[in-house]
Design an enzyme around this catalytic site. Structure first.
Site, PDB file in Angstrom:
ATOM      1  N   GLU A 117      33.221  30.675  45.349  1.00 38.12           N
ATOM      2  CA  GLU A 117      33.976  31.927  45.376  1.00 38.12           C
ATOM      3  C   GLU A 117      33.040  33.083  45.695  1.00 38.12           C
ATOM      4  O   GLU A 117      31.913  33.139  45.190  1.00 38.12           O
ATOM      5  CB  GLU A 117      34.664  32.159  44.034  1.00 38.12           C
ATOM      6  CG  GLU A 117      35.631  33.328  44.063  1.00 38.12           C
ATOM      7  CD  GLU A 117      36.454  33.423  42.797  1.00 38.12           C
ATOM      8  OE1 GLU A 117      37.390  32.636  42.634  1.00 38.12           O
ATOM      9  OE2 GLU A 117      36.128  34.297  41.960  1.00 38.12           O
ATOM     10  N   ASP A 136      32.756  28.314  40.683  1.00 36.45           N
ATOM     11  CA  ASP A 136      33.136  29.672  40.298  1.00 36.45           C
ATOM     12  C   ASP A 136      31.922  30.260  39.581  1.00 36.45           C
ATOM     13  O   ASP A 136      31.714  30.011  38.389  1.00 36.45           O
ATOM     14  CB  ASP A 136      34.353  29.659  39.370  1.00 36.45           C
ATOM     15  CG  ASP A 136      34.720  31.044  38.884  1.00 36.45           C
ATOM     16  OD1 ASP A 136      34.640  32.004  39.671  1.00 36.45           O
ATOM     17  OD2 ASP A 136      35.087  31.181  37.691  1.00 36.45           O
ATOM     18  N   ASP A 175      37.211  28.888  33.560  1.00 36.15           N
ATOM     19  CA  ASP A 175      36.213  28.896  34.631  1.00 36.15           C
ATOM     20  C   ASP A 175      36.235  27.587  35.421  1.00 36.15           C
ATOM     21  O   ASP A 175      36.044  27.585  36.637  1.00 36.15           O
ATOM     22  CB  ASP A 175      34.816  29.171  34.060  1.00 36.15           C
ATOM     23  CG  ASP A 175      34.752  30.545  33.420  1.00 36.15           C
ATOM     24  OD1 ASP A 175      34.803  31.541  34.162  1.00 36.15           O
ATOM     25  OD2 ASP A 175      34.666  30.621  32.185  1.00 36.15           O
TER      26      ASP A 175
END
Length: 172
Positions: free
Chosen positions: A67, A8, A139
């Site tokens: 992502e 991420d 996160d």
């Protein structure tokens, strides 16, 4: 069994998570965050590159997923996020890993069941799916969700193809 690294990306905090995927069963390996000091953007990008490289060298994942960048209201933030993402992807590709990319909506859909889920829902479902004792940091939970999304996608593709399993080999 496949070891999957989810990322991420962020210009201040980049989350990472590793799972082991075997069929529909996903197991937790490790997770964490690469936290950048308040230094210049080029230095933060180097920290992301070095951090992801170190994770890959230590855990030897077979697959990686990142992502995708979402459209932010602030163009400067979107550019910085894109650069952070690029540093992470470059580190993965530099270690001969193929990189799958998923939108935030796809990740949330795969983990929570709805694409508009909030971060706390993602954290809760990651904890439940991976049978963790505690909630991972936001996160890191997002990165684990990316890895779970990739595992689910790969499992679905294998099922659709009619194959019983797929073997992947790295080119060295």
């Amino acid at each position: 069994m496949a070891i999957i690294l989810g990322i991420d990306p962020g210009s201040r905090i980049t989350g990472w998570g590793l799972i082991s995927a075997q069929g529909q069963k996903n197991s937790f390996i490790a997770c964490g965050c690469i936290r950048m000091e308040t230094v210049s953007l080029p230095e933060r990008l180097k920290q992301i590159f070095d951090g992801v490289t170190e994770i890959v060298e230590h855990y030897q994942p077979e697959q990686a997923a990142v992502e995708q960048v979402f459209l932010a209201r602030n163009a400067d933030s979107a550019f910085k996020l894109g650069q952070a993402r690029g540093a992470a992807i470059t580190a993965l590709v530099n270690k001969n890993l193929d990189v799958a990319e998923y939108s935030a909506r796809q990740v949330k859909q795969a983990v929570v069941g709805k694409g508009a889920a909030d971060k706390s829902q993602v954290q809760h479902m990651v904890k439940h799916i991976l049978q963790l004792d505690d909630f991972p940091q936001e996160d890191a939970a997002d990165a684990l969700a990316v890895a779970i999304c990739h595992a689910n996608t790969q499992h679905s593709l294998i099922k659709l193809s009619g194959a019983s399993k797929v073997r992947r080999r790295r080119i060295r």
